[in-house]
Design a protein around this motif. Structure first.
Motif, PDB file in Angstrom:
ATOM      1  N   PRO A 284       0.825  -1.222   0.000  1.00 60.18           N
ATOM      2  CA  PRO A 284       0.000   0.000   0.000  1.00 60.18           C
ATOM      3  C   PRO A 284       0.859   1.272   0.000  1.00 60.18           C
ATOM      4  N   LEU A 285       1.791   1.350  -0.970  1.00 59.38           N
ATOM      5  CA  LEU A 285       2.809   2.410  -0.964  1.00 59.38           C
ATOM      6  C   LEU A 285       2.243   3.828  -0.989  1.00 59.38           C
ATOM      7  N   LEU A 286       1.198   4.026  -1.785  1.00 62.13           N
ATOM      8  CA  LEU A 286       0.644   5.372  -1.916  1.00 62.13           C
ATOM      9  C   LEU A 286       0.170   5.887  -0.553  1.00 62.13           C
ATOM     10  N   TYR A 287      -0.422   4.995   0.227  1.00 64.75           N
ATOM     11  CA  TYR A 287      -0.972   5.384   1.533  1.00 64.75           C
ATOM     12  C   TYR A 287       0.135   5.527   2.566  1.00 64.75           C
ATOM     13  N   GLU A 288       1.127   4.619   2.505  1.00 64.24           N
ATOM     14  CA  GLU A 288       2.287   4.747   3.409  1.00 64.24           C
ATOM     15  C   GLU A 288       2.940   6.106   3.208  1.00 64.24           C
TER      16      GLU A 288
END
Ligand code: C5P
Length: 319
Positions: A284-288
């Protein structure tokens, strides 16, 4: 482009992704391989200080210490290093650098700035040799996923990348963090190479992160989004940032939030191109990255030119 602007202003959303990355994320949400069953809140819009305090409270650093089954019966109480990860020689460090492996760090000339920190964290198989000008030459801690320990191509037992540094490994476990289930079917069997290295090099500081720590990070990320984030563990990069916020007074993160050099080159050290490495498919890179952006105290100039985020160590923050 759209998604990077979203990251720069701390409000990225899956809507900003290309159809391909959106579909990939949806696939993982439906697949739910790790059987995530999240019942917590979903409140977008917390500010940086609130997120910091939420992480400080909820995401307590934990490594396997051999006190729980099945590890206690296997003698891990004596296998793991006698001192906790938080007590690494030199810790707490004053200044720390976390170096993301993004292609965008090429031509950054950040090497000297990175090496000026008391501790430098790198990930997986990221080399320094022949990239010193851009990524520096110092490595204090290497954080690795379980593939590194098991995939013969990485040659974990002999490669100098994994010598003379402290090591931290992790592997995705079921969301319930049932250690029996995890021990029987890890994503990649890191347990055997861990035991082997601990016995061969008992003085090397080498830890395995507790799956409950990994999923507590995931819970914080999901709790800050109204969208369903990928139900997979956060990236090594996010995990490493949070580990260092526990070990350091101040953490500078490089090229995790993309700079103006943003590129689809996945890693600075190999010629593979995929935007998913920066914006996320499995992880979930975008949210991290949105959370890290909101907590960052770096100037806008440093963010855009250096891809730099500056975060306070948890122990310097009063909540
Ligand atoms: O790909 P790998 O996990 O080895 O990279 C280390 C970390 O660097 C990732 O977990 C991710 O947090 C970060 N990274 C990134 N953008 C990229 C490549 C890596 O943010 N293009």
């Amino acid at each position: 482009r759209h998604a990077v602007r979203g990251l720069w202003n701390g409000s990225a959303s899956a809507r900003m992704l290309s159809p391909r990355l959106k579909e990939a994320a949806e696939f993982y949400v439906n697949d739910n391989k790790h059987k995530v069953d999240y019942r917590g809140p979903r409140r977008a819009g917390l500010d940086g200080k609130q997120i910091l305090c939420q992480l400080k409270e909820k995401a307590r650093l934990r490594t396997l210490d051999g006190s729980e089954e099945p590890f206690s019966s296997l003698g891990w109480g004596r296998l793991v290093p006698p001192q906790a990860l938080e007590k690494l020689p030199g810790a707490p460090f004053k200044t720390c650098a976390v170096v993301a492996s993004a292609g965008a760090i090429l031509n950054s000339m950040l090497g000297k700035e990175i090496d000026s920190h008391d501790a430098v964290v790198r990930f997986n198989a990221a080399p320094t040799e022949s990239y010193e000008r851009d990524v520096g030459r110092k490595t204090t801690i290497r954080i690795m996923n379980s593939q590194i320990l098991t995939d013969a191509r990485h040659n974990f037992s002999d490669s100098p990348l994994y010598r003379n540094v402290s090591l931290v490994a992790w592997d995705p476990a079921p969301y319930t963090a049932d250690l029996y289930q995890w021990f029987q079917s890890p994503d990649y069997n890191l347990f055997t190479p861990y035991e082997t290295r601990r016995k061969a090099s008992p003085s090397q500081h080498f830890y395995v992160l507790h799956p409950a720590f990994i999923w507590s990070l995931w819970d914080v990320i999901q709790s800050n989004s109204q969208e369903d984030i990928q139900p997979n563990p956060p990236s090594s990069g996010f995990i490493g940032i949070i580990v260092m916020m526990t070990l350091c007074d101040e953490v500078d993160v490089y090229e995790y939030i993309p700079s103006v050099r943003q590129t689809s080159l996945c890693h600075y050290y190999e010629g593979y191109f995929d935007n998913a490495c920066t914006l996320g498919a499995y992880h979930p890179l975008l949210y991290e990255k949105t959370l890290i952006r909101r907590m960052s105290r770096a100037t806008e100039e440093d963010l855009k030119r250096k891809g730099k985020a500056t975060l306070p160590g948890f122990h310097t923050v009063t909540c």
